[in-house]
Design a protein around this motif. Structure first.
Motif, short mmCIF file in Angstrom:
data_model
loop_
_atom_site.label_atom_id
_atom_site.label_comp_id
_atom_site.label_asym_id
_atom_site.label_seq_id
_atom_site.Cartn_x
_atom_site.Cartn_y
_atom_site.Cartn_z
N GLY A 43 0.77 -1.24 0.00
CA GLY A 43 0.00 0.00 0.00
C GLY A 43 0.80 1.29 0.00
N VAL A 44 2.13 1.20 -0.20
CA VAL A 44 2.94 2.42 -0.19
C VAL A 44 4.02 2.37 -1.28
CG1 VAL A 44 2.62 2.90 2.26
CG2 VAL A 44 4.54 1.51 1.53
N MET A 63 9.60 -0.80 -8.85
CA MET A 63 9.57 -2.26 -8.71
C MET A 63 8.30 -2.62 -7.95
SD MET A 63 10.54 -5.29 -9.16
CE MET A 63 12.23 -5.49 -9.64
N ARG A 64 7.34 -3.17 -8.66
CA ARG A 64 6.06 -3.54 -8.05
C ARG A 64 6.14 -4.94 -7.47
NH1 ARG A 64 0.69 -4.82 -11.45
NH2 ARG A 64 -0.63 -5.46 -9.72
N THR A 106 0.51 8.82 -7.97
CA THR A 106 -0.44 7.96 -7.28
C THR A 106 -0.77 6.74 -8.12
OG1 THR A 106 -2.40 9.00 -8.27
CG2 THR A 106 -1.57 9.99 -6.23
N CYS A 107 -1.48 5.81 -7.50
CA CYS A 107 -2.08 4.73 -8.27
C CYS A 107 -3.38 5.28 -8.86
CB CYS A 107 -2.37 3.53 -7.37
SG CYS A 107 -3.63 3.81 -6.10
N TYR A 112 -2.22 4.66 -3.17
CA TYR A 112 -0.76 4.74 -3.10
C TYR A 112 -0.42 6.18 -3.46
CZ TYR A 112 -0.37 -0.38 -3.46
OH TYR A 112 -0.44 -1.72 -3.26
N ARG A 113 0.43 6.83 -2.64
CA ARG A 113 0.73 8.24 -2.91
C ARG A 113 2.20 8.54 -2.67
NH1 ARG A 113 -3.26 11.20 0.85
NH2 ARG A 113 -2.47 9.56 2.18
N GLY A 114 2.73 9.37 -3.53
CA GLY A 114 4.11 9.81 -3.38
C GLY A 114 4.25 11.22 -3.95
#
Length: 120
Positions: A43-44, A63-64, A106-107, A112-114
């Motif tokens: 989640g991150v 990298m997922r 984000t997703c 998911y946030r950055g």
């Protein structure tokens, strides 16, 4: 019993408000070599905050590890970038941002946030 249910409900509301509106990423990475590795898991984004210099090329290497459908995309709305992230394989996104500022990534569901911080 109803008081306990109300207290739990209010706690959950506070958690939702914090997660979606008040949370600010704290983990940070700076790009000195022109490449930053970002892991997508649980989640991150890690790191969730990346600092780069304006007008400098940088490669963000995602990298997922999380197979959930929410982690399938990374979107930079302000930069008009939307890329699929395959599970277990690195995905490189090359950027050269000219304008200093903070750009969210984000997703597709914005869970998911950055942040990409571009310094002048």
């Amino acid at each position: 019993m109803s008081i306990l249910v109300n207290i739990v409900g209010l706690g959950l509301i506070a958690l939702i408000v914090w997660w979606f509106w008040l949370y600010r990423p704290t983990a940070a990475a700076q790009s000195n070599s022109g490449a930053v590795s970002i892991t997508v898991d649980d989640g991150v984004y890690s790191p969730s905050r990346v600092s780069v210099k304006s007008n400098q090329p940088v490669v963000l290497r995602f990298m997922r590890k999380d197979p959930s459908p929410c982690a399938a995309m990374v979107i930079f709305d302000d930069l008009n970038i939307s890329e699929e992230l395959p599970v277990g394989k690195p995905k490189e996104i090359s950027l050269k941002v000219e304008k200093p500022g903070t750009y969210a990534f984000t997703c597709q569901m914005k869970m998911y946030r950055g942040e990409l911080v571009v310094e002048g």
